[in-house]
Design a protein around this motif. Structure first.
Motif, mmCIF file in Angstrom:
data_model
loop_
_atom_site.group_PDB
_atom_site.id
_atom_site.type_symbol
_atom_site.label_atom_id
_atom_site.label_comp_id
_atom_site.label_asym_id
_atom_site.label_seq_id
_atom_site.Cartn_x
_atom_site.Cartn_y
_atom_site.Cartn_z
ATOM 1 N N MET A 1 -14.035 7.149 -18.054
ATOM 2 C CA MET A 1 -13.824 6.453 -16.809
ATOM 3 C C MET A 1 -12.466 6.843 -16.231
ATOM 4 N N THR A 2 -12.438 7.183 -14.970
ATOM 5 C CA THR A 2 -11.208 7.586 -14.304
ATOM 6 C C THR A 2 -10.378 6.351 -13.963
ATOM 7 N N PRO A 3 -9.091 6.363 -14.288
ATOM 8 C CA PRO A 3 -8.269 5.194 -13.962
ATOM 9 C C PRO A 3 -8.036 5.090 -12.456
ATOM 10 N N THR A 4 -7.766 3.895 -11.998
ATOM 11 C CA THR A 4 -7.422 3.653 -10.599
ATOM 12 C C THR A 4 -5.925 3.841 -10.421
ATOM 13 N N LEU A 5 -5.534 4.586 -9.398
ATOM 14 C CA LEU A 5 -4.119 4.741 -9.080
ATOM 15 C C LEU A 5 -3.653 3.517 -8.301
ATOM 16 N N ILE A 6 -2.474 3.048 -8.625
ATOM 17 C CA ILE A 6 -1.834 1.989 -7.848
ATOM 18 C C ILE A 6 -0.537 2.564 -7.298
ATOM 19 N N ILE A 7 -0.476 2.657 -5.980
ATOM 20 C CA ILE A 7 0.695 3.184 -5.286
ATOM 21 C C ILE A 7 1.751 2.079 -5.210
ATOM 22 N N VAL A 8 2.971 2.392 -5.663
ATOM 23 C CA VAL A 8 4.073 1.430 -5.648
ATOM 24 C C VAL A 8 5.194 2.029 -4.798
ATOM 25 N N PRO A 9 5.180 1.740 -3.477
ATOM 26 C CA PRO A 9 6.181 2.327 -2.584
ATOM 27 C C PRO A 9 7.565 1.721 -2.772
ATOM 28 N N GLY A 10 8.525 2.422 -2.193
ATOM 29 C CA GLY A 10 9.890 1.919 -2.159
ATOM 30 C C GLY A 10 10.176 1.252 -0.835
ATOM 31 N N LEU A 11 11.413 1.367 -0.391
ATOM 32 C CA LEU A 11 11.815 0.754 0.876
ATOM 33 C C LEU A 11 10.963 1.284 2.025
ATOM 34 N N GLY A 12 10.621 0.425 2.944
ATOM 35 C CA GLY A 12 9.893 0.838 4.136
ATOM 36 C C GLY A 12 8.418 1.078 3.906
ATOM 37 N N ASP A 13 7.929 0.884 2.680
ATOM 38 C CA ASP A 13 6.499 0.999 2.366
ATOM 39 C C ASP A 13 5.951 2.413 2.518
ATOM 40 N N HIS A 18 3.948 10.078 4.288
ATOM 41 C CA HIS A 18 4.506 10.147 2.932
ATOM 42 C C HIS A 18 3.387 10.500 1.965
ATOM 43 N N TRP A 19 3.693 11.282 0.943
ATOM 44 C CA TRP A 19 2.674 11.693 -0.021
ATOM 45 C C TRP A 19 1.982 10.493 -0.663
ATOM 46 N N GLN A 20 2.692 9.374 -0.860
ATOM 47 C CA GLN A 20 2.039 8.203 -1.454
ATOM 48 C C GLN A 20 0.900 7.699 -0.566
ATOM 49 N N THR A 21 1.139 7.644 0.732
ATOM 50 C CA THR A 21 0.106 7.178 1.662
ATOM 51 C C THR A 21 -1.033 8.183 1.730
#
Length: 192
Positions: A1-13, A18-21
């Motif tokens: 099973m593939t894990p779910t990624l949880i994006i944890v941004p810094g300041l300004g979201d 941004h690569w996170q988005t």
């Protein structure tokens, strides 16, 4: 099973380019959205991360950037139990060091994240740092990685590994994430 990624941004979201988005949309990741993304409060930001983790089923991989890295460290210190056990690993990118000299001039709101917890993380982690990041020296990044029990890798002179430093989709980061996921995946059990 593939894990779910949880994006944890810094300041300004982490803005739309941004690569996170971009990864959030590309990989169908969950995202931690702080009520006040410009003013971090360790307990408040860690509690929001805890909410997202609790609401996301299955195995998880945390993908943190900048002040989001501090959020993960604070959450690991404050939380416990089965939610931590579901975290397969964490990709910690360009940590913002609230204890760095001159941070009061660069981003005074980051000072609220000090002191950074220095306890070993209860899951594997890969810390990616830049040789010329204005928010964290390479020496401090390596010290944090050692304290957290994380592997560390230099991304060369890459600034803060964000849009301003030319890292939109950040394909090299995807490669690092893929390699880390492979390393964090236990070998399959074969029964005869």
């Amino acid at each position: 099973m593939t894990p779910t990624l949880i994006i944890v941004p810094g300041l300004g979201d982490s803005g739309p380019q941004h690569w996170q988005t971009l990864w959030q949309h590309k990989f169908g990741a969950e995202r931690v959205r702080q009520d006040d993304p410009e003013n971090p409060v360790p307990e408040v930001w860690a509690a929001r991360l805890h909410e997202v983790i609790g609401a996301t089923p299955g195995e998880l991989v945390l993908v943190a950037h900048s002040a989001g890295v501090a959020t993960v460290a604070h959450w690991a210190r404050l939380s416990g139990g089965e939610d931590r056990d579901r975290v397969r690993g964490a990709l910690l990118v360009a940590p913002a060091d609230p204890e760095q000299a001159g941070m009061a001039e660069l981003h005074p709101e980051l000072l609220a994240l000090a002191p950074l917890p220095l306890e070993e993380l209860p899951f594997p982690a890969l810390l990616v740092y830049s040789e010329n990041d204005p928010y964290c020296t390479p020496e401090r990044a390596e010290l944090l990685a050692e304290a957290w029990g994380a592997a560390a890798v230099s991304a060369g002179e890459s600034g803060h590994l964000n849009v301003d430093s030319g890292h939109g989709d950040w394909p090299d980061g995807e490669i690092l994430l893929s390699e880390a996921l492979h390393a964090w995946t236990p070998p399959a059990v074969v029964r005869f």
